[in-house]
Design a protein around this motif. Structure first.
Motif, mmCIF file in Angstrom:
data_model
loop_
_atom_site.group_PDB
_atom_site.id
_atom_site.type_symbol
_atom_site.label_atom_id
_atom_site.label_comp_id
_atom_site.label_asym_id
_atom_site.label_seq_id
_atom_site.Cartn_x
_atom_site.Cartn_y
_atom_site.Cartn_z
ATOM 1 N N GLY A 34 -1.585 1.580 0.539
ATOM 2 C CA GLY A 34 -0.212 1.391 0.524
ATOM 3 C C GLY A 34 0.721 2.605 0.134
ATOM 4 N N LYS A 35 0.195 3.643 -0.140
ATOM 5 C CA LYS A 35 0.797 4.742 -0.902
ATOM 6 C C LYS A 35 0.773 5.930 -0.129
ATOM 7 C CE LYS A 35 0.035 2.997 -5.455
ATOM 8 N NZ LYS A 35 -0.621 3.240 -6.927
ATOM 9 N N ASP A 36 -0.626 6.368 0.679
ATOM 10 C CA ASP A 36 -0.997 7.768 1.211
ATOM 11 C C ASP A 36 -1.914 7.449 1.899
ATOM 12 O OD1 ASP A 36 -3.244 8.021 -0.435
ATOM 13 O OD2 ASP A 36 -2.014 8.615 -2.181
ATOM 14 N N LEU A 37 -2.243 8.567 2.658
ATOM 15 C CA LEU A 37 -3.377 8.559 3.668
ATOM 16 C C LEU A 37 -4.560 9.408 3.165
ATOM 17 C CD1 LEU A 37 -1.356 9.081 6.760
ATOM 18 C CD2 LEU A 37 -2.062 6.908 5.718
ATOM 19 N N LYS A 38 -4.759 9.558 1.807
ATOM 20 C CA LYS A 38 -5.905 10.410 1.171
ATOM 21 C C LYS A 38 -7.368 9.923 1.491
ATOM 22 C CE LYS A 38 -6.596 8.195 -3.343
ATOM 23 N NZ LYS A 38 -6.536 8.378 -4.802
ATOM 24 N N ASP A 39 -7.607 8.669 2.114
ATOM 25 C CA ASP A 39 -8.962 8.201 2.436
ATOM 26 C C ASP A 39 -8.920 8.475 3.859
ATOM 27 O OD1 ASP A 39 -9.628 7.757 -0.234
ATOM 28 O OD2 ASP A 39 -8.737 5.807 -0.284
ATOM 29 N N TRP A 40 -8.235 8.994 4.496
ATOM 30 C CA TRP A 40 -8.105 9.080 6.128
ATOM 31 C C TRP A 40 -8.250 10.277 6.779
ATOM 32 C CZ3 TRP A 40 -8.193 4.212 8.618
ATOM 33 C CH2 TRP A 40 -7.907 2.904 7.827
ATOM 34 N N GLY A 62 5.595 1.424 2.296
ATOM 35 C CA GLY A 62 4.393 0.845 1.888
ATOM 36 C C GLY A 62 3.464 0.356 2.943
ATOM 37 N N LYS A 63 3.859 0.979 4.403
ATOM 38 C CA LYS A 63 3.063 0.523 5.505
ATOM 39 C C LYS A 63 2.358 1.933 6.042
ATOM 40 C CE LYS A 63 6.648 -1.300 7.792
ATOM 41 N NZ LYS A 63 7.590 -1.209 6.545
ATOM 42 N N LEU A 64 1.318 1.856 6.855
ATOM 43 C CA LEU A 64 0.668 2.859 7.449
ATOM 44 C C LEU A 64 1.269 2.868 9.004
ATOM 45 C CD1 LEU A 64 -3.080 3.588 7.767
ATOM 46 C CD2 LEU A 64 -1.474 4.083 9.732
ATOM 47 N N VAL A 65 2.110 3.761 9.442
ATOM 48 C CA VAL A 65 2.715 3.553 10.717
ATOM 49 C C VAL A 65 2.364 4.835 11.730
ATOM 50 C CG1 VAL A 65 4.779 2.684 9.585
ATOM 51 C CG2 VAL A 65 4.816 4.842 10.005
ATOM 52 N N VAL A 66 2.839 4.474 12.944
ATOM 53 C CA VAL A 66 2.646 5.616 14.044
ATOM 54 C C VAL A 66 4.023 5.550 14.709
ATOM 55 C CG1 VAL A 66 1.247 5.899 16.099
ATOM 56 C CG2 VAL A 66 0.133 4.720 14.428
ATOM 57 N N ARG A 67 4.334 7.153 14.795
ATOM 58 C CA ARG A 67 5.525 7.364 15.185
ATOM 59 C C ARG A 67 5.528 8.616 16.107
ATOM 60 N NH1 ARG A 67 6.880 2.916 13.141
ATOM 61 N NH2 ARG A 67 7.978 2.762 11.423
ATOM 62 N N VAL A 248 3.700 1.639 16.289
ATOM 63 C CA VAL A 248 3.029 0.628 15.729
ATOM 64 C C VAL A 248 3.090 0.522 14.017
ATOM 65 C CG1 VAL A 248 0.844 1.400 16.062
ATOM 66 C CG2 VAL A 248 1.042 -1.077 15.974
ATOM 67 N N GLU A 249 2.951 -0.572 13.417
ATOM 68 C CA GLU A 249 2.899 -0.441 12.110
ATOM 69 C C GLU A 249 1.610 -1.282 11.448
ATOM 70 O OE1 GLU A 249 7.745 -0.124 10.981
ATOM 71 O OE2 GLU A 249 6.606 -1.821 10.733
ATOM 72 N N PHE A 250 1.055 -0.981 10.331
ATOM 73 C CA PHE A 250 -0.066 -1.644 9.826
ATOM 74 C C PHE A 250 0.467 -1.895 8.161
ATOM 75 C CE2 PHE A 250 -1.764 0.577 13.292
ATOM 76 C CZ PHE A 250 -2.771 -0.412 13.916
ATOM 77 N N ARG A 251 0.689 -3.100 7.881
ATOM 78 C CA ARG A 251 0.840 -3.524 6.542
ATOM 79 C C ARG A 251 -0.215 -3.576 5.491
ATOM 80 N NH1 ARG A 251 4.178 -9.208 6.618
ATOM 81 N NH2 ARG A 251 2.448 -10.532 7.034
ATOM 82 N N LYS A 252 -1.339 -4.062 6.447
ATOM 83 C CA LYS A 252 -2.543 -4.332 5.689
ATOM 84 C C LYS A 252 -3.665 -3.979 6.480
ATOM 85 C CE LYS A 252 -2.880 -7.685 2.870
ATOM 86 N NZ LYS A 252 -3.230 -6.920 1.477
#
Length: 279
Positions: A34-40, A62-67, A248-252
């Motif tokens: 919910g904060k960053d993409l450090k694990d990806w 707080g969402k992982l989003v694709v833009r 698209v957005e992923f909240r979880k």
């Protein structure tokens, strides 16, 4: 895989729902913090690993989003964001929604289209121009407001599966899910038990089941032939989320690791029952 494990899973997951407000058994891993993409890690076709071209994958509110606001045209730059480690047996859950309009140049079939890729090859082994990882795709589709459009379908870039006792080689097959129009949030889950059983579940309903995922078939380009070992069963792999030209957005994005119970049928039965019956 012991046959009893498959039987347990089939019996307990005939109907299944997490329930957003329900207490959950211990053991859940929040793949997205919910904060960053450090694990990806990001791999976008035509770009090297970890070149997040156009800031395609990002965190907003707080969402992982694709833009795609930094794209002039899509130009077949299919992308995937990979979690840092592989898994073999698990329950994966994503909560997603489609928003906005498709970027210019996106293919017609990719409107309101994304996916969660299962048992992916290591992103380090992907070719620079490779379009999709060798994997199983739980295809996520949004309704167009008019037509029936199932979600949590199966697509198979570089893979095959067994369905109804026979090797299934077509690229995609529809699930029996409902259609979800608009920008509503949808919860999709997949139960993966190594190289034996996979089930797709949407809002509590099991919508697709298949077995024995394995490397094979086509629908993936510019891969390293040494990686594509046709006929090899897929016992584990990485998990990734797609960028296919529609925002698209992923909240979880969360996962319950079942590997510790895979060869312990009684413990697996207990854990699956807890996951099914939480209220």
């Amino acid at each position: 895989m012991r046959p009893s494990v498959i039987v347990i899973a089939l019996l307990l997951f005939a109907g299944f729902s997490l329930g957003l407000s329900r207490p959950k058994p211990r053991g859940w891993i929040q793949l997205f913090n919910g904060k960053d993409l450090k694990d990806w890690s990001v791999k976008i076709s035509k770009h090297p690993l970890d070149d997040n071209f156009g800031n395609t994958f990002r965190v907003e509110d707080g969402k992982l989003v694709v833009r795609y606001d930094q794209y002039k045209t899509f130009d077949e730059q299919f992308g995937h964001i990979f979690y840092k480690k592989p898994f073999s047996a698990y329950l994966l859950a994503v909560e997603y929604r489609f928003v906005g309009e498709q970027v210019a140049g996106g293919p017609g079939w990719a409107v309101r289209n994304s996916g969660a890729m299962l048992h992916c090859q290591d992103p380090k082994t992907m070719g620079v121009d490779q379009d999709f990882p060798i994997s199983l795709e739980m295809q996520l589709l949004g309704g167009d407001g008019q037509h029936e459009r199932h979600t949590a379908n199966l697509c198979t870039p570089g893979t095959n599966v067994v369905m109804n006792g026979k090797l299934f080689t077509p690229h995609c097959i529809d699930s029996k899910s409902k259609t979800y129009h608009g920008d509503r949030w949808v919860r999709a889950e997949t139960l993966v038990l190594g190289d034996s059983l996979v089930k797709h579940i949407v809002e509590g309903d099991t919508v697709l089941t298949y077995e024995k995922p394995q490397i094979g078939g086509g629908n993936v380009i510019h891969y390293d032939p040494a990686v594509k070992k046709d006929g090899q069963l897929l016992r584990e792999g990485y998990i990734s989320l797609q960028s296919e030209s529609h925002p698209v957005e992923f909240r979880k994005v969360e996962l319950f690791d079942l590997a510790p119970y895979l060869n312990k049928p009684e413990q697996l039965r207990k854990v699956l029952r807890q996951l099914q019956n939480r209220k």
